[in-house]
Design a protein around this motif. Structure first.
Motif, PDB file in Angstrom:
ATOM      1  N   GLY A 179       0.789  -1.226   0.000  1.00 36.32           N
ATOM      2  CA  GLY A 179       0.000   0.000   0.000  1.00 36.32           C
ATOM      3  C   GLY A 179       0.815   1.268   0.000  1.00 36.32           C
ATOM      4  O   GLY A 179       0.289   2.353   0.189  1.00 36.32           O
ATOM      5  N   LEU A 180       2.115   1.133  -0.217  1.00 34.77           N
ATOM      6  CA  LEU A 180       2.963   2.321  -0.196  1.00 34.77           C
ATOM      7  C   LEU A 180       2.760   3.160  -1.457  1.00 34.77           C
ATOM      8  O   LEU A 180       2.487   2.625  -2.537  1.00 34.77           O
ATOM      9  CB  LEU A 180       4.427   1.912  -0.056  1.00 34.77           C
ATOM     10  N   CYS A 191       1.254   3.379   6.832  1.00 37.53           N
ATOM     11  CA  CYS A 191       0.459   3.650   5.625  1.00 37.53           C
ATOM     12  C   CYS A 191      -0.295   4.964   5.761  1.00 37.53           C
ATOM     13  O   CYS A 191      -0.353   5.756   4.821  1.00 37.53           O
ATOM     14  CB  CYS A 191      -0.520   2.502   5.370  1.00 37.53           C
ATOM     15  N   ARG A 235      -5.685   2.134   3.301  1.00 39.66           N
ATOM     16  CA  ARG A 235      -4.889   0.917   3.488  1.00 39.66           C
ATOM     17  C   ARG A 235      -4.412   0.820   4.934  1.00 39.66           C
ATOM     18  O   ARG A 235      -4.353  -0.250   5.506  1.00 39.66           O
ATOM     19  CB  ARG A 235      -3.712   0.924   2.519  1.00 39.66           C
ATOM     20  N   GLY A 236      -4.098   1.966   5.515  1.00 39.94           N
ATOM     21  CA  GLY A 236      -3.652   1.980   6.904  1.00 39.94           C
ATOM     22  C   GLY A 236      -4.728   1.499   7.862  1.00 39.94           C
ATOM     23  O   GLY A 236      -4.457   0.697   8.766  1.00 39.94           O
TER      24      GLY A 236
END
Length: 131
Positions: A42-43, A101, A109-110
């Motif tokens: 998710g970066l 994230c 995403r986080g």
């Protein structure tokens, strides 16, 4: 009849085996394609494109694979309390993954990562694998 690792498995072992599998095999992806693994994590693209960030992500993956293998070793030795301890610790790292994230600009995403991590950590903290 010979005893195998699978003789004593039950439904309560599924979460631990799932986490062990995702950490062992999913954790190995950066060795082959770090940019892909970083995107799946998710970066954001600016980090995914950085060779330095890819190298650091791959180094981190070594520890992820080791955690996954430790879950399998605990299952093989029928040390289900150990599986719960590892799951509680992995859950903590997942919460920090979610924070990272969020910090780098992918809050959705986080939140997903942190929520899943709380579930994994709770399973371990409650001793559900060894129950």
């Amino acid at each position: 009849m010979a005893s195998t690792i699978f003789n004593n498995l039950s439904a309560r072992h599924i979460p631990g085996l799932f986490i062990g599998t995702t950490l062992t095999f999913g954790g190995a992806i950066p060795f082959f394609n770090p940019a892909y693994a970083m995107r799946e994590f998710g970066l954001p693209l600016y980090l995914v494109k950085s060779k330095d960030a890819q190298d650091a992500f791959t180094v981190s993956a070594i520890r992820t694979v080791a955690l996954g293998l430790s879950v399998y070793i605990m299952f093989a030795r029928r040390m289900y309390h150990g599986v719960d301890i590892i799951l509680a610790c992995i859950g903590t790292t997942g919460i920090l993954d979610g924070w990272l994230c969020w910090k780098v600009g992918v809050p959705g995403r986080g939140v997903f990562r942190a929520t899943c991590a709380v579930l994994v950590a709770s399973w371990g903290w409650m001793g559900m694998t060894s129950a």
